[in-house]
Write a protein that holds these residues in place. Structure first.
Motif, PDB file in Angstrom:
ATOM      1  N   ALA A 190      32.423  56.409   6.680  1.00 10.05           N
ATOM      2  CA  ALA A 190      33.242  57.286   7.243  1.00 10.05           C
ATOM      3  C   ALA A 190      32.139  58.196   7.885  1.00 10.05           C
ATOM      4  O   ALA A 190      30.979  58.433   7.517  1.00 10.05           O
ATOM      5  N   GLY A 191      32.687  59.049   8.747  1.00  7.71           N
ATOM      6  CA  GLY A 191      31.805  59.952   9.521  1.00  7.71           C
ATOM      7  C   GLY A 191      32.801  60.318  10.821  1.00  7.71           C
ATOM      8  O   GLY A 191      33.914  60.007  10.891  1.00  7.71           O
ATOM      9  N   ASN A 192      32.157  61.184  11.539  1.00 11.14           N
ATOM     10  CA  ASN A 192      32.597  61.952  12.861  1.00 11.14           C
ATOM     11  C   ASN A 192      32.418  60.649  13.843  1.00 11.14           C
ATOM     12  O   ASN A 192      31.286  60.266  14.129  1.00 11.14           O
ATOM     13  N   VAL A 193      33.434  60.336  14.498  1.00  9.77           N
ATOM     14  CA  VAL A 193      33.443  59.123  15.550  1.00  9.77           C
ATOM     15  C   VAL A 193      34.424  59.240  16.287  1.00  9.77           C
ATOM     16  O   VAL A 193      35.589  60.165  16.340  1.00  9.77           O
ATOM     17  N   ASP A 194      34.639  58.641  17.616  1.00  4.79           N
ATOM     18  CA  ASP A 194      35.467  58.569  18.659  1.00  4.79           C
ATOM     19  C   ASP A 194      36.633  58.128  18.085  1.00  4.79           C
ATOM     20  O   ASP A 194      36.664  56.912  17.463  1.00  4.79           O
ATOM     21  N   PRO A 195      37.851  58.653  18.278  1.00  2.00           N
ATOM     22  CA  PRO A 195      39.179  58.426  17.345  1.00  2.00           C
ATOM     23  C   PRO A 195      39.646  56.801  18.202  1.00  2.00           C
ATOM     24  O   PRO A 195      40.211  56.117  17.383  1.00  2.00           O
TER      25      PRO A 195
END
Length: 189
Positions: free
Chosen positions: A91-96
């Motif tokens: 998990a992390g911040n990524v393009d949806p």
């Protein structure tokens, strides 16, 4: 499942960004170091998929907090129909659209089924969103193909067919790449 993933997208940001292309580069490096029998066209697949990174970056990328794991085994459905996501190690911040791309790649056999899923995801599916999700789905196949080869070379679990799994993902990656018109995709992202 899409609704649950969208709720994660609206939550608090994680502390780390996630790049599917960084994962591919790391797995390719491991594969080059460890694997004796990689497919002969692996360098071509690798270069084609890294073109996606440049195309997507040129169109702009927003990131959201994401589960970032589309494997069906990481989605639990309770007897009451309640859906839970497990295994947040990626998990992390990524393009949806990475999140939706890998999910639809795992769930649907035919790309014609991508549109209804994308409609659930964003309301009205846009051609640019579909292209972006497809590119991420292809990249995900390359990543899992590489992972299968690396696991085959390193795992003590010799009863698991990591090598075969990797090659199946490469087959799907190749087939999908044959349908990509790089010129029109670059203009329409």
């Amino acid at each position: 499942v899409i609704g649950v993933k969208r709720r994660v997208h609206g939550g608090l940001r994680f502390t780390i960004p996630v790049s599917p292309f960084d994962r591919i580069r790391a797995l390719k490096q491991e594969c080059d170091r460890l694997v004796a029998q990689a497919p002969p066209d692996l360098p071509v697949l690798f270069e084609q998929v890294l073109r996606f990174e440049r195309m997507i970056a040129a169109s702009g990328v927003d990131s959201v907090p994401s589960h970032a794991d589309g494997l069906a085994s990481n989605i639990l459905i309770g007897p009451d129909g309640r859906i839970e996501l497990v295994d947040f190690d990626g998990a992390g911040n990524v393009d949806p659209y990475y999140e939706i791309g890998i999910l639809i790649n795992e769930v649907f056999e035919d790309e014609k089924d991508f549109l209804p899923a994308l409609e659930m995801f964003e309301g009205t599916p846009r051609p640019a969103s579909l292209r972006r999700a497809r590119l991420y789905a292809i990249a995900d196949d390359l990543a899992w193909g590489l992972w299968g080869l690396v696991m085959d070379a390193t795992s003590q679990r010799k009863d698991v067919e990591f090598y075969r799994y990797g090659f199946w993902r490469f087959i799907r990656c190749r087939a999908a790449l044959e349908r990509v018109d790089f010129g029109s995709y670059a203009r329409m992202l």
